[in-house]
Motif scaffolding. Sequence first.
Motif, mmCIF file in Angstrom:
data_model
loop_
_atom_site.group_PDB
_atom_site.id
_atom_site.type_symbol
_atom_site.label_atom_id
_atom_site.label_comp_id
_atom_site.label_asym_id
_atom_site.label_seq_id
_atom_site.Cartn_x
_atom_site.Cartn_y
_atom_site.Cartn_z
ATOM 1 N N TYR A 449 0.810 -1.017 -0.091
ATOM 2 C CA TYR A 449 0.243 -0.244 0.227
ATOM 3 C C TYR A 449 0.811 1.838 -0.214
ATOM 4 O O TYR A 449 0.233 2.077 -0.387
ATOM 5 N N ALA A 450 2.006 1.082 0.803
ATOM 6 C CA ALA A 450 3.011 2.558 0.650
ATOM 7 C C ALA A 450 3.613 2.922 -0.166
ATOM 8 O O ALA A 450 3.535 4.153 -1.267
ATOM 9 N N ALA A 451 4.098 1.874 -1.260
ATOM 10 C CA ALA A 451 3.753 2.547 -2.505
ATOM 11 C C ALA A 451 2.664 2.806 -3.526
ATOM 12 O O ALA A 451 3.357 3.735 -4.127
ATOM 13 N N GLN A 452 2.319 2.070 -3.560
ATOM 14 C CA GLN A 452 0.651 2.237 -3.953
ATOM 15 C C GLN A 452 0.383 3.957 -3.729
ATOM 16 O O GLN A 452 0.254 4.522 -5.070
ATOM 17 N N VAL A 453 0.528 4.459 -1.825
ATOM 18 C CA VAL A 453 0.385 5.401 -2.419
ATOM 19 C C VAL A 453 1.278 6.834 -2.978
ATOM 20 O O VAL A 453 1.064 7.634 -3.605
ATOM 21 N N LEU A 454 1.955 6.248 -3.034
ATOM 22 C CA LEU A 454 3.223 7.675 -3.427
ATOM 23 C C LEU A 454 3.620 6.761 -5.123
ATOM 24 O O LEU A 454 3.147 8.484 -5.888
ATOM 25 N N ARG A 455 3.234 5.779 -5.550
ATOM 26 C CA ARG A 455 2.960 6.185 -6.913
ATOM 27 C C ARG A 455 1.690 7.185 -7.760
ATOM 28 O O ARG A 455 1.662 6.839 -8.429
ATOM 29 N N SER A 456 0.273 6.916 -6.726
ATOM 30 C CA SER A 456 -0.347 7.990 -7.251
ATOM 31 C C SER A 456 -0.277 8.555 -7.050
ATOM 32 O O SER A 456 -1.381 10.088 -7.004
ATOM 33 N N GLY A 457 1.373 9.214 -6.663
ATOM 34 C CA GLY A 457 0.951 10.863 -6.446
ATOM 35 C C GLY A 457 0.128 11.815 -5.221
ATOM 36 O O GLY A 457 0.339 13.149 -5.199
ATOM 37 N N ALA A 458 -0.349 10.899 -4.173
ATOM 38 C CA ALA A 458 -0.110 11.811 -2.813
ATOM 39 C C ALA A 458 0.766 11.291 -1.483
ATOM 40 O O ALA A 458 1.833 10.441 -1.388
ATOM 41 N N ALA A 459 0.756 12.331 -0.601
ATOM 42 C CA ALA A 459 1.521 12.152 0.204
ATOM 43 C C ALA A 459 0.649 10.815 0.633
ATOM 44 O O ALA A 459 0.291 10.425 1.283
ATOM 45 N N LEU A 460 2.711 9.918 1.816
ATOM 46 C CA LEU A 460 2.439 9.156 2.175
ATOM 47 C C LEU A 460 2.384 8.891 4.051
ATOM 48 O O LEU A 460 3.071 9.307 4.448
ATOM 49 N N TYR A 461 1.815 7.927 4.813
ATOM 50 C CA TYR A 461 1.909 8.267 6.293
ATOM 51 C C TYR A 461 1.799 7.177 6.265
ATOM 52 O O TYR A 461 0.020 5.815 6.447
ATOM 53 N N CYS A 462 2.408 5.997 6.914
ATOM 54 C CA CYS A 462 2.490 5.030 6.620
ATOM 55 C C CYS A 462 2.581 4.525 8.845
ATOM 56 O O CYS A 462 3.723 4.534 8.644
ATOM 57 N N GLU A 463 2.290 3.512 8.519
ATOM 58 C CA GLU A 463 1.519 3.192 10.463
ATOM 59 C C GLU A 463 3.242 2.465 10.440
ATOM 60 O O GLU A 463 3.352 1.615 9.265
ATOM 61 N N LYS A 464 3.948 2.013 11.410
ATOM 62 C CA LYS A 464 5.455 0.528 11.501
ATOM 63 C C LYS A 464 5.017 -0.218 11.561
ATOM 64 O O LYS A 464 2.974 -0.542 12.080
ATOM 65 N N PRO A 465 5.391 -1.452 10.690
ATOM 66 C CA PRO A 465 6.560 -0.667 9.974
ATOM 67 C C PRO A 465 6.217 -0.481 8.639
ATOM 68 O O PRO A 465 5.396 -1.112 8.304
ATOM 69 N N LEU A 466 7.283 -0.514 7.856
ATOM 70 C CA LEU A 466 6.778 0.247 6.671
ATOM 71 C C LEU A 466 6.898 -1.382 6.025
ATOM 72 O O LEU A 466 5.749 -0.770 4.778
ATOM 73 N N GLY A 467 7.700 -1.459 6.095
ATOM 74 C CA GLY A 467 7.608 -3.603 5.315
ATOM 75 C C GLY A 467 7.776 -4.214 5.419
ATOM 76 O O GLY A 467 8.770 -3.997 7.128
#
Length: 715
Positions: A449-467
Amino acid sequence: MVIRNDYSLISAGTERTTVSTGAQSLVGKARRHPEQVRKVLDTLKQAGVADTYRMVQDRLDRPMQLGYSCAGLVLGVGDGVDDIRTGMRVAAAGARYASHAEIVAVPRNLVVPVPDGVDNRWAAFATVGAIALQGIHQAEAVPGSRIAVIGLGLVGQITLRLLRAYGYDGVGIDRDPAMVELAVSAGMAGYERDARDLTGTVFRRWGGAGADAVVITAATASADPVRFAGRLARDRATVVVVGDVEVAPPRSSYYGKELSLRYARSYGPGRYDPDYEEAGRPYPEGYVPWTERRNLSEVLRLLATGAVDFTDLKPRVFAVENAAEAYEALNTAQTQRSVALLLKYPGTAQLPSQPAPPTGTRAWAAPRGTVRVAAIGAGNFATRMLFPHLRRDSGVSFSWIASGSGLSAAHQGRRWGFRTVADSAGLGLASGEADCVMVLSRHDSHGSYAAQVLRSGAALYCEKPLGLDEEELEDIAAAWLASGAPAMAGFNRRFAPAMRDLKAALPQGGPLQITYRVFAGRLPADHWYFDPRQGGRLLGEVCHFIDAAGFLVPGRPVGVRAAGVDKHDPAAAQSMTVHLDYDDASTASIVYGGLTPPGAPKELLEVAADGMAGRIDDYRSLTVWSGGGATTTKYRGGPKGHAAEMRSLVRLVRGEQVPDADFAAALRSSLTACRAARAVTTGRTVDVVPTTPALARALGYANPSVAECGSGGAA
């Protein structure tokens, strides 16, 4: 797989109990579930009164999905489903999955095909049939055996019908004359519990012999079903408890006859095992021939052959639009009750079309006005610790929310004022109606999801863990570098007032010695953290403290040693010790106690430097020793940085510089946690040099080829 329901079954006994419990006062709920009270008391010792109160209120406010047995048409299947196709008719089981809804999503091992000739109306009974069948299996009686069934609600009625189909000599017993009459009218033997000399009557039916097995399908707080089963049973017989009854077997009968008392757990083997139900892992048939999935299929097979017939159960059918009337019918006078009720669906609902995966990365553009925030996931943590702080900011609005459960997304969407509920994260991202998307889902989905959010052009907040592994981190790093969008990980300790004050008090230059002790407390063995797909406590929690140490140390981590205390599997260990070496000669030791008792103090962070020492005690106080004296600062409530973190997120999304919201540092902490997991497995020191190009660039290695020369393994 995704199923469009035709029918779902309301099991009168089970759902009447669920609804009545939900209507009880807090004291009533506590009396009915004393084990939950114990959990609350443990949380109280760990988290304090205020946080515990908020957690309890949040849990009580959350709606429940009702229903656990349905049948309909498959609209779509996920990866790994090879025996069911789109367009097939199926029956499905499982609370939280096979719910009363037009469209449901159910894991593979809880779904079976419906044979030709079986109407979906009767296929919707398959789950309750599986419960009845599991009770018979637990009796371990051969066909022809004498079996008494105590309790003739829906499970008991189906149990009698299955016994007859298999050639057992079954007898049903209930206090309700209407339920006894329902069994007798279907050609089976039934008796009222209050009949005179009932034991003698049953024995005479069997030529003076007792029951080879007694299956208790009643639901009552009384111990009478268990006591009476002891009187009905022959010497060395088996008593199987299927229903929710008081189990207090009298010694005179159970010891005197050497009876075996057994429980039947729901639909059969596999129930409550996330590896089987959610991950879809099969059991070896040679060892577990009768799983819950096979039990479901067997009930449908018996319906297809005509060996059992549920038409004489005479269920009442309600259109789903009239579901409230169906639940009112659960509370009608006993003589007017139906043993089963069905909800009927129009069969017209369709899945929304999913957007095509993006072929590139959208460019980031800072918002000019209100910051629109969307969320993927709607769990306890977000609703207690993040959303309240964002809602206080008048310059923030909630756009869309998506979650694995449509019910939770709709509930939290209404509660927090989200404008829409997205049918999926993909549809939400494709809408472009968010400036920042928060990834708050289960750990195994964060990386994707984190990668998809960034590629969609939106800013990202990702709860831990990132991956959960370096492949996911590399994908996130590549998306971040390509998008130019702001990004933040949920490492909130770096925003805590005590942590910021400690960092400000540290001397400039010189190595640090850090010890971070955490008494986290034991998690139950079935906690979702220990699902192998979720990474365990090291990747899910210890990463917090790795990041906190990295926030204080100016240098970069170069090596990590780690050991599981109770287990050597990083995904299963509760307690662990992690030691970090940095390129400026600093060191950090993290002692994570995951087996500590409730009430133990939570976190203690100590730092030793040249001419200075500092201690944070559970974020409630900071003591700094320097220049021959000591200064102590108190922090009301022990804030761990969530409020400041959310304020920083909004500033970051607006395009401001927020040094503490360092996404490169978050990637570095996440990489270090992944290498620590490897160190637990290998028992050796592992370096923390990135070996993939995007991570190397993101972490500031000017020449990625140099980073790629790092072993990534034992140092």
